[in-house]
Design a protein around this motif. Structure first.
Motif, PDB file in Angstrom:
ATOM      1  N   LEU A 105       0.826  -1.204   0.000  1.00 19.15           N
ATOM      2  CA  LEU A 105       0.000   0.000   0.000  1.00 19.15           C
ATOM      3  C   LEU A 105       0.862   1.257   0.000  1.00 19.15           C
ATOM      4  CD1 LEU A 105      -2.818   1.284   0.213  1.00 19.15           C
ATOM      5  CD2 LEU A 105      -2.610   1.107   2.705  1.00 19.15           C
TER       6      LEU A 105
ATOM      7  N   TYR B  39      -3.769   5.136  -8.845  1.00 15.92           N
ATOM      8  CA  TYR B  39      -5.166   4.716  -8.710  1.00 15.92           C
ATOM      9  C   TYR B  39      -6.060   5.458  -9.694  1.00 15.92           C
ATOM     10  CZ  TYR B  39      -3.865   2.289  -4.417  1.00 15.92           C
ATOM     11  OH  TYR B  39      -3.280   1.434  -3.514  1.00 15.92           O
TER      12      TYR B  39
ATOM     13  N   VAL C   4      -3.384  -3.902  -4.894  1.00 17.58           N
ATOM     14  CA  VAL C   4      -4.289  -3.450  -3.834  1.00 17.58           C
ATOM     15  C   VAL C   4      -5.741  -3.557  -4.286  1.00 17.58           C
ATOM     16  CG1 VAL C   4      -5.030  -1.440  -2.503  1.00 17.58           C
ATOM     17  CG2 VAL C   4      -2.598  -1.960  -2.717  1.00 17.58           C
ATOM     18  N   VAL C   5      -6.026  -3.112  -5.517  1.00 21.73           N
ATOM     19  CA  VAL C   5      -7.397  -3.198  -6.029  1.00 21.73           C
ATOM     20  C   VAL C   5      -7.821  -4.657  -6.168  1.00 21.73           C
ATOM     21  CG1 VAL C   5      -8.889  -2.664  -7.997  1.00 21.73           C
ATOM     22  CG2 VAL C   5      -7.239  -0.973  -7.177  1.00 21.73           C
TER      23      VAL C   5
ATOM     24  N   ILE D 239      -6.808  -7.124  -4.298  1.00 20.84           N
ATOM     25  CA  ILE D 239      -7.097  -7.595  -2.944  1.00 20.84           C
ATOM     26  C   ILE D 239      -8.475  -7.138  -2.498  1.00 20.84           C
ATOM     27  CG2 ILE D 239      -6.405  -7.371  -0.529  1.00 20.84           C
ATOM     28  CD1 ILE D 239      -3.504  -7.232  -1.531  1.00 20.84           C
ATOM     29  N   LEU D 240      -8.835  -5.885  -2.820  1.00 23.89           N
ATOM     30  CA  LEU D 240     -10.158  -5.380  -2.473  1.00 23.89           C
ATOM     31  C   LEU D 240     -11.255  -6.178  -3.164  1.00 23.89           C
ATOM     32  CD1 LEU D 240      -9.526  -1.520  -2.554  1.00 23.89           C
ATOM     33  CD2 LEU D 240      -9.708  -3.009  -0.554  1.00 23.89           C
ATOM     34  N   LEU D 241     -11.009  -6.587  -4.412  1.00 25.67           N
ATOM     35  CA  LEU D 241     -11.990  -7.406  -5.122  1.00 25.67           C
ATOM     36  C   LEU D 241     -12.143  -8.779  -4.467  1.00 25.67           C
ATOM     37  CD1 LEU D 241     -11.106  -6.630  -8.849  1.00 25.67           C
ATOM     38  CD2 LEU D 241     -13.082  -5.810  -7.563  1.00 25.67           C
TER      39      LEU D 241
ATOM     40  N   LEU E 126     -11.679  -9.399  -1.270  1.00 21.70           N
ATOM     41  CA  LEU E 126     -12.273  -9.277   0.063  1.00 21.70           C
ATOM     42  C   LEU E 126     -13.786  -9.429   0.033  1.00 21.70           C
ATOM     43  CD1 LEU E 126     -10.218  -6.360   1.669  1.00 21.70           C
ATOM     44  CD2 LEU E 126     -10.124  -8.790   2.224  1.00 21.70           C
ATOM     45  N   LEU E 127     -14.428  -9.068  -1.067  1.00 21.13           N
ATOM     46  CA  LEU E 127     -15.883  -9.170  -1.150  1.00 21.13           C
ATOM     47  C   LEU E 127     -16.357 -10.615  -1.043  1.00 21.13           C
ATOM     48  CD1 LEU E 127     -18.645  -7.878  -1.554  1.00 21.13           C
ATOM     49  CD2 LEU E 127     -18.255  -7.960  -4.035  1.00 21.13           C
TER      50      LEU E 127
END
Length: 301
Positions: free
Chosen positions: A38, A70, A276-277, A279-281, A283-284
């Motif tokens: 990050l 980003y 990072v993006v 990882i965010l995807l 996490l859902l």
């Protein structure tokens, strides 16, 4: 002094140590590396090095955050299409693994007890071989002059080689083959615990086998379906090796883009932003899985 020693002894109590070890490894192997990624994603490249986020001016630290990676990531159509492509292929792989793996797991769970260890070993047998070797084996099977095309042509079934490499077909074949055991194992663990008396009661009440399967077996195996789907979908989204070896330019996935940004373009902030993006995807679906697990535990209590 005695109070401090009492606090220290309580801290070093066996329960605290046992609980603290997993948290320590999570901190060292997951949390800290994610924070480093990050940090890099919010920095800039200065030649071959990543710039520092903190500058000391007049004795005071100044924090500088760079969100340009980003912004470019969310506005560039290539990255958006790549994320959507990765999610699409991961979903298709998960669905195919479920359609293929559920009958396998159901058959294993209904097999005689003395055969189940052997069937379980056969499912785990591919893990004894190198992952790269197994993917290369599919490459030799699917190429134009490979085993499959040569066999079909020698039998007179086809006149020219079938295009089975460097396309969506070869990518899905490799991904389904690689992740199928991750779907079968949790399904088998769930179906093997299913109380057969539910099906016997349904049969006594005149329910057909298919209807009993759909109304009893499938709902009771929901936890195994969700667990297997998560174990397939999450790694499939960021897969790199299979798209690189079996997929073509039309099957671009985010794992290959991540590799290119890190090692070809030497753009570490952009590569970190991509990670990072991603990882965010991921996490859902993990949140959905955790919610289903919590609901299942509440239902048992």
């Amino acid at each position: 002094m005695a109070k401090k020693q009492n606090l220290l002894s309580r801290f070093l109590d066996g329960r605290h140590v046992v609980i603290g070890v997993p948290y320590f490894w999570f901190l060292m192997l997951a949390a800290i590396p994610l924070l480093i990624v990050l940090k890099i994603s919010l920095s800039e490249m200065e030649g071959t090095q990543v710039s520092s986020m903190i500058d000391w001016r007049e004795g005071w630290p100044k924090l500088t955050l760079n969100f340009s990676s980003y912004q470019f990531l969310l506005t560039d159509s290539l990255y958006i299409k790549t994320y959507l492509s990765s999610i699409k292929y991961a979903l298709i792989t998960t669905l195919l693994c479920l359609l293929i793996g559920y009958p396998f797991a159901y058959y294993m769970a209904r097999s005689p007890k003395h055969l189940q260890p052997m069937l379980l070993m056969l499912i785990m047998l591919p893990f004894w071989t190198s992952f790269l070797l197994r993917i290369y084996a599919w490459k030799t099977l699917l190429v134009s002059n490979g085993v499959i095309n040569n066999t079909l042509m020698s039998l007179g079934i086809i006149d020219s080689p079938l295009p089975m490499m460097n396309n969506s077909f070869s990518l899905l074949i490799g991904m389904v083959y690689s992740y199928l055991p991750f779907m079968i194992l949790p399904l088998y663990a769930n179906l093997s615990k299913l109380d057969i008396r539910y099906l016997e009661a349904a049969a006594d009440l005149g329910t057909s086998p298919f209807k009993a399967f759909w109304l009893i077996t499938v709902p009771l195996s929901k936890a195994g379906i969700i667990a297997g789907s998560m174990l397939v979908f999450i790694p499939a989204v960021g897969e790199y090796v299979i798209p690189e070896l079996l997929g073509g330019s039309s099957t671009l996935m985010i794992g290959r883009v991540l590799w290119d940004e890190f090692f070809s373009n030497n753009d570490w902030p952009m590569a970190s932003a991509v990670a990072v993006v991603m990882i965010l995807l991921i996490l859902l679906p993990m949140a959905i899985y955790n919610k289903s697990q919590a609901e299942q535990l509440e239902g048992k209590s």
